[in-house]
Design a protein around this motif. Structure first.
Motif, PDB file in Angstrom:
ATOM      1  N   TRP A  59     -10.324 -15.677 -22.310  1.00 47.94           N
ATOM      2  CA  TRP A  59     -11.111 -14.556 -22.155  1.00 47.94           C
ATOM      3  C   TRP A  59     -11.563 -14.155 -23.422  1.00 47.94           C
ATOM      4  CZ3 TRP A  59     -12.606 -11.200 -18.109  1.00 47.94           C
ATOM      5  CH2 TRP A  59     -12.031 -11.661 -17.014  1.00 47.94           C
ATOM      6  N   ASP A  60     -13.120 -14.129 -23.615  1.00 50.63           N
ATOM      7  CA  ASP A  60     -13.640 -13.799 -24.979  1.00 50.63           C
ATOM      8  C   ASP A  60     -14.481 -12.468 -24.671  1.00 50.63           C
ATOM      9  OD1 ASP A  60     -12.712 -15.935 -25.737  1.00 50.63           O
ATOM     10  OD2 ASP A  60     -14.538 -17.278 -25.127  1.00 50.63           O
ATOM     11  N   LEU A  61     -14.625 -11.892 -25.838  1.00 54.52           N
ATOM     12  CA  LEU A  61     -15.739 -10.864 -25.845  1.00 54.52           C
ATOM     13  C   LEU A  61     -16.877 -11.438 -26.517  1.00 54.52           C
ATOM     14  CD1 LEU A  61     -16.399  -7.558 -25.738  1.00 54.52           C
ATOM     15  CD2 LEU A  61     -15.286  -7.297 -27.963  1.00 54.52           C
ATOM     16  N   VAL A  62     -17.934 -11.152 -25.721  1.00 57.78           N
ATOM     17  CA  VAL A  62     -19.145 -11.835 -26.219  1.00 57.78           C
ATOM     18  C   VAL A  62     -19.876 -10.880 -27.268  1.00 57.78           C
ATOM     19  CG1 VAL A  62     -21.301 -12.661 -25.353  1.00 57.78           C
ATOM     20  CG2 VAL A  62     -19.430 -13.066 -23.710  1.00 57.78           C
ATOM     21  N   SER A  63     -20.256 -12.036 -28.052  1.00 55.15           N
ATOM     22  CA  SER A  63     -21.019 -11.045 -29.350  1.00 55.15           C
ATOM     23  C   SER A  63     -22.279 -10.665 -29.098  1.00 55.15           C
ATOM     24  CB  SER A  63     -20.896 -11.868 -30.609  1.00 55.15           C
ATOM     25  OG  SER A  63     -21.550 -11.474 -31.647  1.00 55.15           O
ATOM     26  N   ALA A  64     -22.911  -9.432 -29.332  1.00 52.87           N
ATOM     27  CA  ALA A  64     -24.126  -8.952 -28.814  1.00 52.87           C
ATOM     28  C   ALA A  64     -25.134  -9.945 -29.937  1.00 52.87           C
ATOM     29  CB  ALA A  64     -24.200  -7.604 -29.319  1.00 52.87           C
ATOM     30  N   ASP A  65     -24.749 -10.503 -31.240  1.00 51.80           N
ATOM     31  CA  ASP A  65     -25.243 -11.117 -32.008  1.00 51.80           C
ATOM     32  C   ASP A  65     -25.179 -12.796 -31.848  1.00 51.80           C
ATOM     33  OD1 ASP A  65     -26.974 -12.224 -33.861  1.00 51.80           O
ATOM     34  OD2 ASP A  65     -26.012 -11.188 -35.670  1.00 51.80           O
ATOM     35  N   LEU A 111      -8.237   2.722 -22.419  1.00 52.74           N
ATOM     36  CA  LEU A 111      -9.657   2.399 -22.645  1.00 52.74           C
ATOM     37  C   LEU A 111     -10.154   3.130 -24.026  1.00 52.74           C
ATOM     38  CD1 LEU A 111     -11.283   1.374 -19.279  1.00 52.74           C
ATOM     39  CD2 LEU A 111     -10.456  -0.064 -21.510  1.00 52.74           C
ATOM     40  N   LYS A 112     -10.895   2.499 -24.826  1.00 51.11           N
ATOM     41  CA  LYS A 112     -11.546   3.236 -25.860  1.00 51.11           C
ATOM     42  C   LYS A 112     -13.087   2.883 -25.897  1.00 51.11           C
ATOM     43  CE  LYS A 112      -7.607   2.864 -29.139  1.00 51.11           C
ATOM     44  NZ  LYS A 112      -7.109   2.644 -30.600  1.00 51.11           N
ATOM     45  N   SER A 113     -13.749   3.752 -26.638  1.00 49.83           N
ATOM     46  CA  SER A 113     -15.170   3.700 -26.442  1.00 49.83           C
ATOM     47  C   SER A 113     -15.520   2.207 -27.277  1.00 49.83           C
ATOM     48  CB  SER A 113     -15.964   4.690 -27.052  1.00 49.83           C
ATOM     49  OG  SER A 113     -15.709   5.194 -28.460  1.00 49.83           O
ATOM     50  N   THR A 114     -14.892   1.787 -28.161  1.00 48.54           N
ATOM     51  CA  THR A 114     -15.125   0.518 -28.796  1.00 48.54           C
ATOM     52  C   THR A 114     -14.664  -0.583 -27.779  1.00 48.54           C
ATOM     53  OG1 THR A 114     -12.694   0.729 -29.657  1.00 48.54           O
ATOM     54  CG2 THR A 114     -14.427   1.599 -31.078  1.00 48.54           C
ATOM     55  N   ASP A 115     -14.124  -0.458 -26.593  1.00 41.86           N
ATOM     56  CA  ASP A 115     -13.761  -1.579 -25.865  1.00 41.86           C
ATOM     57  C   ASP A 115     -15.288  -1.947 -25.064  1.00 41.86           C
ATOM     58  OD1 ASP A 115     -11.140  -1.315 -26.719  1.00 41.86           O
ATOM     59  OD2 ASP A 115     -10.596  -0.150 -24.976  1.00 41.86           O
ATOM     60  N   THR A 116     -16.160  -0.950 -25.305  1.00 39.42           N
ATOM     61  CA  THR A 116     -17.606  -1.369 -24.658  1.00 39.42           C
ATOM     62  C   THR A 116     -18.000  -2.686 -24.854  1.00 39.42           C
ATOM     63  OG1 THR A 116     -17.969   0.951 -24.451  1.00 39.42           O
ATOM     64  CG2 THR A 116     -19.771  -0.475 -24.098  1.00 39.42           C
ATOM     65  N   GLY A 117     -18.536  -3.747 -23.981  1.00 40.50           N
ATOM     66  CA  GLY A 117     -19.004  -4.899 -24.378  1.00 40.50           C
ATOM     67  C   GLY A 117     -19.039  -5.946 -23.066  1.00 40.50           C
ATOM     68  N   SER A 118     -19.414  -7.201 -23.178  1.00 40.57           N
ATOM     69  CA  SER A 118     -19.442  -8.110 -22.282  1.00 40.57           C
ATOM     70  C   SER A 118     -18.355  -9.151 -22.249  1.00 40.57           C
ATOM     71  CB  SER A 118     -20.780  -8.727 -22.405  1.00 40.57           C
ATOM     72  OG  SER A 118     -20.938  -9.842 -21.232  1.00 40.57           O
TER      73      SER A 118
END
Length: 367
Positions: A59-65, A111-118
């Motif tokens: 499981w990966d957190l996809v980078s926005a960049d 959950l925290k707001s910093t957990d937001t992502g793809s």
């Protein structure tokens, strides 16, 4: 012959592909949660007979960049689970105790707001490999709002009902409801959903009642309540006049108390001064003997002013009238009284006045 074998070849290819690794379809595409909640990111799979390699789940957190690599969160390889994210440590785990049984889903708690992502799930089993992305948005639900009234609650005045929530991921919208009465919303009143302000123009008793404000955003809502009581305007002039009269009466009462206290103190001071003067000025009472001697002395002083021609008769008459109990007694009861001798200075202190007494012969004539 070649044409006859073509359908068979296509059938074999289809059967082989149907047995390959595949992910179970899911409706999860975009998830919205609030802070403090938990979420399950689904990733279930099926393995075909041709997939004979080692199972790897990542499981990966996809980078926005796109220029930066994705961040690995958690993985399962060789039957062992690894957590690679310090941010999600102790908050992420596989939903199944054994991810090799076909369930690669993970659960994130608190959950925290910093957990937001793809988030991307990748399942590998040689020669198969499948992946899926899920977008997660974590919002902060509105904090409990504060309801208050701004303005005078009097008939004919303008006022506003206010509703404010200090926290919450925007956009936060507000709604007002009137709980008393038949209508669920304030009749003829419009509020601003963005600011939460409900203006009331030319207020009347019809607007009185209990109101509820609801603050909400995508992930939650909170509410507060207030009571509006519109009353007739108060008699300001009467209130001011009453306050002035009460103040004057209070000052007058204080003045009377001060006056009587001062008067009482002056009376006590005067009494003390009078008592002190009496003790110093009043002479002690005189005895009977001193009274008689003073009487006799006064008669002697009177004799000094008489002429020799009438001294004999006057002296006999006056000496026979001495107001003494001893002279009024019978001759047999009267003792021989010999007046004590008193020195001249003592007589002066006793109040006697020195007089000149002329010398007399035995028969009473002046020598």
């Amino acid at each position: 012959m070649a044409l006859a074998s073509l359908p068979l070849l296509l059938l074999l290819v289809y059967c082989g592909s149907s047995r390959a690794l595949e992910l179970v379809p899911s409706d999860q595409k975009i998830l919205e949660k609030s802070e403090g909640d938990k979420v399950t990111l689904e990733c279930k799979y099926n393995v075909g007979p041709m997939d004979i390699g080692t199972l790897d789940i990542d499981w990966d957190l996809v980078s926005a960049d796109t220029q930066k690599p994705d961040q690995s969160i958690i993985m399962f390889s060789g039957g062992v689970t690894y957590v690679n994210s310090e941010e999600l440590k102790n908050r992420v785990h596989f939903s199944s105790p054994d991810p090799s049984d076909g369930d690669a889903s993970i659960e994130i708690v608190n959950l925290k707001s910093t957990d937001t992502g793809s988030y991307q799930c990748k399942v590998k089993k040689v020669p198969g490999m499948k992946s899926r992305k899920i977008a997660l948005s974590v919002y902060l639900k509105p904090a409990k709002p504060r309801c208050f009234i701004e303005g005078s609650q009097q008939i004919g005045k303008d006022l506003s009902l206010k509703c404010e929530s200090k926290e919450g991921t925007p956009p936060v919208t507000y709604q007002w409801f009137k709980l008393t009465g038949q209508q669920p919303r304030p009749p003829g009143l419009n509020w601003d959903p963005a600011s939460g302000t409900l203006p009331v123009k030319n207020a009347s008793q019809y607007h009185s009642g209990t109101y509820r404000c609801l603050a909400n955003n995508r992930v939650g809502s909170e509410e507060c309540m207030l009571i509006l009581n519109v009353v007739p305007p108060s008699n300001v002039a009467g209130v001011v006049a009453g306050a002035i009269i009460g103040t004057l009466l209070s000052l007058g009462l204080v003045g009377l108390l001060v006056f009587f206290c001062c008067k009482k103190q002056r009376e006590k001071k005067y009494e003390k001064e009078v008592q002190h003067e009496i003790r110093e000025d009043v002479a002690p009472p005189k005895s009977r003997n001193s009274t008689a001697r003073s009487y006799i002395g006064s008669n002697h002083s009177s004799l000094g002013s008489l002429s020799p021609s009438n001294i004999d008769g006057y002296s006999k008459a006056r000496y026979n009238q001495v107001p003494s109990e001893e002279h009024e007694r019978p001759q047999s009861q009267t003792p021989n009284f010999v007046p004590p001798k008193v020195a001249g200075p003592n007589l002066s202190r006793m109040g006697a006045i020195p007089v000149m007494v002329p010398a007399q012969s035995k028969d009473g004539s002046i020598v």
